[in-house]
Motif scaffolding. Structure first.
Motif, PDB file in Angstrom:
ATOM      1  N   LEU A  91       0.828  -1.202   0.000  1.00  0.00           N
ATOM      2  CA  LEU A  91       0.000   0.000   0.000  1.00  0.00           C
ATOM      3  C   LEU A  91       0.865   1.255   0.000  1.00  0.00           C
ATOM      4  N   ARG A  92       1.939   1.252   0.780  1.00  0.00           N
ATOM      5  CA  ARG A  92       2.841   2.407   0.792  1.00  0.00           C
ATOM      6  C   ARG A  92       3.501   2.590  -0.573  1.00  0.00           C
ATOM      7  N   ALA A  93       3.863   1.479  -1.217  1.00  0.00           N
ATOM      8  CA  ALA A  93       4.475   1.564  -2.545  1.00  0.00           C
ATOM      9  C   ALA A  93       3.503   2.134  -3.569  1.00  0.00           C
ATOM     10  N   ALA A  94       2.202   1.848  -3.390  1.00  0.00           N
ATOM     11  CA  ALA A  94       1.206   2.376  -4.327  1.00  0.00           C
ATOM     12  C   ALA A  94       1.104   3.886  -4.223  1.00  0.00           C
ATOM     13  N   ARG A  95       1.309   4.411  -3.026  1.00  0.00           N
ATOM     14  CA  ARG A  95       1.215   5.871  -2.843  1.00  0.00           C
ATOM     15  C   ARG A  95       2.426   6.581  -3.452  1.00  0.00           C
ATOM     16  N   ARG A  96       3.592   5.945  -3.350  1.00  0.00           N
ATOM     17  CA  ARG A  96       4.815   6.550  -3.887  1.00  0.00           C
ATOM     18  C   ARG A  96       5.603   5.474  -4.651  1.00  0.00           C
ATOM     19  N   PRO A  97       5.194   5.182  -5.880  1.00  0.00           N
ATOM     20  CA  PRO A  97       5.863   4.113  -6.644  1.00  0.00           C
ATOM     21  C   PRO A  97       7.331   4.440  -6.883  1.00  0.00           C
ATOM     22  N   GLU A  98       8.204   3.479  -6.598  1.00  0.00           N
ATOM     23  CA  GLU A  98       9.621   3.669  -6.870  1.00  0.00           C
ATOM     24  C   GLU A  98       9.938   3.356  -8.333  1.00  0.00           C
ATOM     25  N   ALA A  99       9.171   2.462  -8.941  1.00  0.00           N
ATOM     26  CA  ALA A  99       9.369   2.145 -10.356  1.00  0.00           C
ATOM     27  C   ALA A  99       8.584   3.130 -11.221  1.00  0.00           C
ATOM     28  N   ASP A 100       8.952   3.198 -12.496  1.00  0.00           N
ATOM     29  CA  ASP A 100       8.212   4.056 -13.419  1.00  0.00           C
ATOM     30  C   ASP A 100       6.749   3.642 -13.490  1.00  0.00           C
ATOM     31  N   ILE A 101       6.511   2.329 -13.486  1.00  0.00           N
ATOM     32  CA  ILE A 101       5.153   1.789 -13.526  1.00  0.00           C
ATOM     33  C   ILE A 101       5.043   0.715 -12.448  1.00  0.00           C
ATOM     34  N   LEU A 102       3.997   0.776 -11.674  1.00  0.00           N
ATOM     35  CA  LEU A 102       3.749  -0.207 -10.621  1.00  0.00           C
ATOM     36  C   LEU A 102       2.455  -0.954 -10.924  1.00  0.00           C
ATOM     37  N   VAL A 103       2.494  -2.267 -10.822  1.00  0.00           N
ATOM     38  CA  VAL A 103       1.303  -3.096 -10.984  1.00  0.00           C
ATOM     39  C   VAL A 103       1.107  -3.886  -9.699  1.00  0.00           C
ATOM     40  N   ILE A 104      -0.102  -3.835  -9.152  1.00  0.00           N
ATOM     41  CA  ILE A 104      -0.419  -4.552  -7.921  1.00  0.00           C
ATOM     42  C   ILE A 104      -1.569  -5.512  -8.196  1.00  0.00           C
ATOM     43  N   GLY A 105      -1.369  -6.779  -7.896  1.00  0.00           N
ATOM     44  CA  GLY A 105      -2.435  -7.774  -8.000  1.00  0.00           C
ATOM     45  C   GLY A 105      -3.048  -8.015  -6.643  1.00  0.00           C
ATOM     46  N   CYS A 106      -4.341  -7.793  -6.536  1.00  0.00           N
ATOM     47  CA  CYS A 106      -4.983  -7.899  -5.223  1.00  0.00           C
ATOM     48  C   CYS A 106      -6.486  -8.094  -5.385  1.00  0.00           C
ATOM     49  N   ALA A 107      -7.171  -8.191  -4.257  1.00  0.00           N
ATOM     50  CA  ALA A 107      -8.619  -8.318  -4.271  1.00  0.00           C
ATOM     51  C   ALA A 107      -9.262  -7.031  -4.787  1.00  0.00           C
ATOM     52  N   ARG A 108     -10.437  -7.177  -5.360  1.00  0.00           N
ATOM     53  CA  ARG A 108     -11.144  -6.029  -5.926  1.00  0.00           C
ATOM     54  C   ARG A 108     -11.364  -4.939  -4.886  1.00  0.00           C
TER      55      ARG A 108
END
Length: 373
Positions: A91-108
């Motif tokens: 969740l913290r990575a989603a707020r401040r992505p370190e990569a150019d593009i971030l993909v997160i697989g999770c529940a809806r």
């Protein structure tokens, strides 16, 4: 019923079952304390980085195509696994992505709580369903497609053979399916083990072979459900995994002859099985020409999503997004198609994603999309 049979059927339901099985699998996946995969891809020269975090299945279903897109024209990409994060770290990575593009697989439900700016939400998997009209089996197929197949059929002398003996399954599995998976996917081969293929699929269906003259050249393992009204195309293969059978059109014949068998035997729906949410994949474009309806899957992936968020605006990021049309979901969970463009990068009009089941096709201006804070 022996132990192998019971175990194989249970494993099949655990991975592919609907209803209560799907709900149970989803609850298990959401248990507190489960750790997630974390994988980072970087293109040659370091111009583009993409990170995947979340449920491990994303390493099989989401990441391979994105890796190919990241590699682009260079054909090379470096990859590394990092410490497996908890959901709180993701969740913290989603707020401040370190990569150019971030993909997160999770529940809806979790995906809906992630930052909405610079992001799109994808179905983790899709299904492609074709309603069968016994009176006009090819009613949704264009006249040009039908003529091409008819010409190939005459020239190649394709006929249908139905295999119901154990030897038929052995031939298909060992000479067709496994070699094809190895040829097409290499180390990333994803398949069904023998016991599941035998007890959960073959014992509920058959193998449909495409014969070219006196030789079996392709086949599909079929499972019948709903009292025979629904046909699932589960495993596919060509003889010895040889590329020549793709070039000849034998794989196309698998689909056409399956549709014909279905129409002649009271089947009202053919399920082309699961797919990834990327219309640029060749298999998607082929199936699309048969005009199936794109739906959410009925198994535990129905409530899974892939959240994609852009961390940085760079030329490489823009190139990637324009080159990668996606199937997405809107606020009502309807499946939509998303293309990106900007003033110097037009929409990839050669990658079609419209069709039955796709609620809307959107073209998103990257200047506006990436301006979001």
């Amino acid at each position: 019923m022996d132990v192998k049979s019971v175990s194989a059927k249970a494993r099949y339901q655990w991975t592919s079952g609907s209803g209560g099985w799907a709900e149970l699998r989803a609850r298990w996946a959401n248990l507190p304390g489960r750790r997630f995969a974390h994988h980072v891809l970087t293109s040659a020269g370091g111009q583009l980085s993409l990170a995947y975090q979340g449920i491990p299945e994303g390493m099989t279903y989401i990441l391979p195509y994105l890796r190919d897109q990241v590699s682009g024209k260079t054909g090379t990409v470096s990859a590394r696994d990092q410490r497996r994060p908890t959901w709180q770290q993701t969740l913290r990575a989603a707020r401040r992505p370190e990569a150019d593009i971030l993909v997160i697989g999770c529940a809806r439900q979790r995906a809906r709580r992630l930052p909405p700016s610079r992001s799109v939400l994808l179905p983790f998997r899709i299904n492609m369903l074709l309603d069968i009209d016994a009176e006009n089996v090819y009613r949704c197929v264009s006249g040009n497609e039908r003529r091409q197949f008819a010409n190939l059929r005459r020239r190649r002398e394709w006929t249908t053979e139905i295999g119901t003996r154990l030897q038929d399954l052995e031939f298909f599995y060992e000479r067709m399916h496994l070699p094809t998976m190895a040829t097409r996917h290499g180390e990333e081969t994803r398949s069904t083990d023998w016991d599941v293929a035998l007890h959960a699929l073959f014992r509920h269906g058959f193998v449909l072979f495409v014969r070219e003259g006196d030789q079996r050249v392709a086949g599909v393992l079929i499972r019948l459900e709903d009292g025979g009204a629904t046909l699932w195309m589960r495993l596919l293969g060509v003889l010895d995994g040889a590329e020549e059978h793709y070039r000849s059109g034998a794989v196309k014949a698998v689909y056409y002859l399956t549709m014909e068998w279905a129409a002649a035997h009271g089947v009202t729906r053919v399920n082309f099985s699961g797919g990834d949410p990327f219309p640029g994949k060749g298999v998607f474009q082929f199936k699309r020409r048969l005009h199936p309806t794109i739906t959410h899957p009925v198994d535990h992936f129905r409530d899974r999503r892939a959240y994609l968020r852009v961390g940085r605006d760079t030329p490489a990021v823009r190139d990637f997004l324009v080159a990668t049309p996606m199937l997405t979901v809107d606020d009502s969970d309807r499946i939509t198609a998303t293309h990106f463009f900007d003033s110097t990068r037009p929409v990839r009009s050669d990658i079609r994603a419209d069709g039955p089941g796709v609620h809307r096709v959107s073209a998103i201006d990257l200047d506006e999309f990436l301006a979001e804070s």
